[in-house]
Enzyme design. Structure first.
Site, PDB file in Angstrom:
ATOM      1  N   ASP A  52       4.752 -14.442 -31.893  1.00 11.86           N
ATOM      2  CA  ASP A  52       3.783 -14.068 -30.863  1.00 11.86           C
ATOM      3  C   ASP A  52       2.728 -15.164 -30.750  1.00 11.86           C
ATOM      4  OD1 ASP A  52       5.166 -11.727 -30.659  1.00 11.86           O
ATOM      5  OD2 ASP A  52       3.640 -10.470 -31.595  1.00 11.86           O
ATOM      6  N   GLY A  78      11.505  -5.381 -33.609  1.00  6.36           N
ATOM      7  CA  GLY A  78      12.280  -5.120 -34.817  1.00  6.36           C
ATOM      8  C   GLY A  78      11.560  -5.574 -36.069  1.00  6.36           C
ATOM      9  N   GLY A 135      -1.270   7.215 -27.444  1.00  8.50           N
ATOM     10  CA  GLY A 135      -2.425   6.411 -27.830  1.00  8.50           C
ATOM     11  C   GLY A 135      -3.488   7.249 -28.498  1.00  8.50           C
ATOM     12  N   THR A 171      -1.637  -4.715 -29.765  1.00 12.43           N
ATOM     13  CA  THR A 171      -0.303  -5.293 -29.942  1.00 12.43           C
ATOM     14  C   THR A 171       0.346  -4.761 -31.213  1.00 12.43           C
ATOM     15  OG1 THR A 171      -1.142  -7.332 -28.930  1.00 12.43           O
ATOM     16  CG2 THR A 171       1.012  -7.447 -29.990  1.00 12.43           C
ATOM     17  N   ASP A 218       4.928  -0.176 -32.598  1.00 13.53           N
ATOM     18  CA  ASP A 218       5.887  -0.570 -33.631  1.00 13.53           C
ATOM     19  C   ASP A 218       5.441  -0.079 -35.004  1.00 13.53           C
ATOM     20  OD1 ASP A 218       7.331  -1.904 -31.682  1.00 13.53           O
ATOM     21  OD2 ASP A 218       6.266  -3.784 -32.015  1.00 13.53           O
ATOM     22  N   SER A 242      -0.839  -6.868 -38.946  1.00 11.45           N
ATOM     23  CA  SER A 242      -1.802  -5.762 -38.865  1.00 11.45           C
ATOM     24  C   SER A 242      -1.300  -4.473 -39.517  1.00 11.45           C
ATOM     25  CB  SER A 242      -2.150  -5.476 -37.396  1.00 11.45           C
ATOM     26  OG  SER A 242      -1.071  -4.854 -36.732  1.00 11.45           O
TER      27      SER A 242
END
Length: 301
Positions: A13, A41, A221, A247, A251, A290
Site C-alpha cells: 500500500d 488477504g 462501521g 484502511t 480486513d 495496524s
C-alpha cells in the site's frame, strides 16, 4: 484449536496523506507518503496471526523489491508463508489517498491475478479449520479453495470485497459471509444507504442467503454489526473511537472473526471481539501494521 487458512491478495500500500481528497482533474498538496504492507488477504492473515491463531497465507508475490519487503514483513508476523509462491510479474500494489479520516483506493492486482486453483490444491485443511478468502484473487480459485475446505470439514468464510457479481454456486459454498451494507446491496441487487434501519438490512440479507444454515454478517462501521445466523438475527453495538485511518478495518474484522471461529468461540462473542479489534485498527495508520494483539483487544472488552 483450529487453524486459519487464507487464500488472498498481498499488496504494498502506497499511501499519500492530505488535508482533503482532490476533485476530478485537481491536484492538491500532500503531507507525506507512506509504504504499508497490505492486500486484503495479507491484512486478514496478519490480524488472525497477531491474535495467536496458527495462520497460513496462500498467494503470490512478484519478483520485485515490494515482493521481498512483503515476504519479510509477513514472515515476521508468524504467518506460514510456505504456500506463497513467486510470480513473473510485479507484486500487487494499492495507491491510497488518506484525508479527513477516510480513504480512496486504486488497486493494481499484479501477482494476485495469477493465484490459481493449483495454488490452493494442497492446502492441508481439516475439520475445525477456517478457510478465508476475498475478491482480490480470481473467483474460480476461491471456488476451488472452498470446495476443498468443505470436503475436509472446514468452515468457509468469504469477504466479497471489492464487490463483484458471483455465481450462485460460489455463494452456496460459503458458510459465513462478511460484508458491508454497500456490498450487500450490490450482491442482492438492492439500493442500501447508511440510514437504512436494521430490519431493512436484515431483510436484504435474508434475500441473499443461499442456504438455511448460512450466516451473513453485515458490518456497519461505527454502527456495529448485524448478523443473520440461519434463522436467528441479532446486533452487536458499535464502538465510539476517533478514527485516524480506516484502511484495513474490514480486513481486521474478518481476520479476527476467523481467529475466534477457529478457536471455537460462539458467533455472538466472536463478532463482539472482531468489532473491538477493528475499532483499535482504525486508530492507527496503515492496514497490516495496524492490526491489534489479543491482549490489546482484551483490554477494551
Amino acid at each position: 484449536m483450529g487453524r486459519v487458512f487464507i487464500a488472498g491478495s498481498i499488496n504494498m500500500d502506497v499511501a499519500a496523506t492530505a488535508d482533503r481528497h482532490p476533485k476530478v482533474g485537481e491536484t492538491v498538496a500532500g503531507r507525506q507518503v507512506l509504504y504499508f504492507p497490505g492486500g486484503k488477504g495479507a491484512n486478514q492473515a496478519v490480524a488472525a496471526s497477531r491474535l495467536g491463531v496458527k495462520t497460513t497465507l496462500i498467494g503470490r508475490l512478484g519478483k520485485d523489491s515490494f515482493g521481498a519487503e512483503l515476504r519479510t514483513f509477513l514472515g515476521a508476523q508468524g504467518i506460514d508463508l510456505g504456500s506463497v509462491r513467486d510470480a513473473d510479474t510485479h507484486s500487487g500494489t494499492a495507491i491510497i489517498t488518506v484525508a479527513e479520516s477516510d480513504n480512496t483506493i486504486v488497486v493494481i492486482p499484479g501477482s494476485n491475478a495469477l493465484v490459481s486453483a493449483d495454488d490452493v490444491a494442497d492446502a492441508p485443511l481439516a475439520k475445525g479449520d477456517v478457510a478465508v478468502s476475498q475478491f482480490e484473487i480470481p473467483l474460480p480459485t476461491i471456488a476451488a479453495f472452498f470446495q476443498r475446505a468443505r470436503s475436509a470439514g472446514a468452515t468457509t468464510l468469504l469477504n466479497p470485497a471489492p464487490a463483484q457479481t458471483m455465481s450462485a454456486e460460489l455463494l452456496a459454498l460459503v458458510d459465513t459471509l462478511v460484508l458491508n451494507e454497500t456490498e450487500l446491496g450490490f450482491l442482492a441487487g438492492v439500493e442500501l444507504s447508511d440510514g437504512d434501519e436494521a430490519a431493512t438490512i436484515i431483510d436484504v440479507a435474508r434475500q441473499l442467503q443461499a442456504r438455511e444454515d448460512q450466516t451473513i454478517c453485515v458490518t456497519l462501521g461505527k454502527r456495529g454489526v448485524l448478523a443473520l445466523a440461519g434463522r436467528e438475527e441479532f446486533a452487536v453495538s458499535g464502538r465510539a473511537v476517533k478514527a485516524v485511518d480506516t484502511t484495513g478495518a474490514g480486513d481486521c474484522f474478518v481476520g479476527a472473526l476467523a481467529a475466534q471461529l477457529a478457536e471455537g468461540v460462539s458467533l455472538r462473542t466472536a463478532l463482539a471481539f472482531a468489532n473491538a479489534a477493528a475499532s483499535i485498527s482504525v486508530q492507527r495508520m496503515g492496514a497490516g501494521p495496524s492490526m491489534p494483539t489479543a491482549a490489546e483487544v482484551a483490554a477494551v472488552l
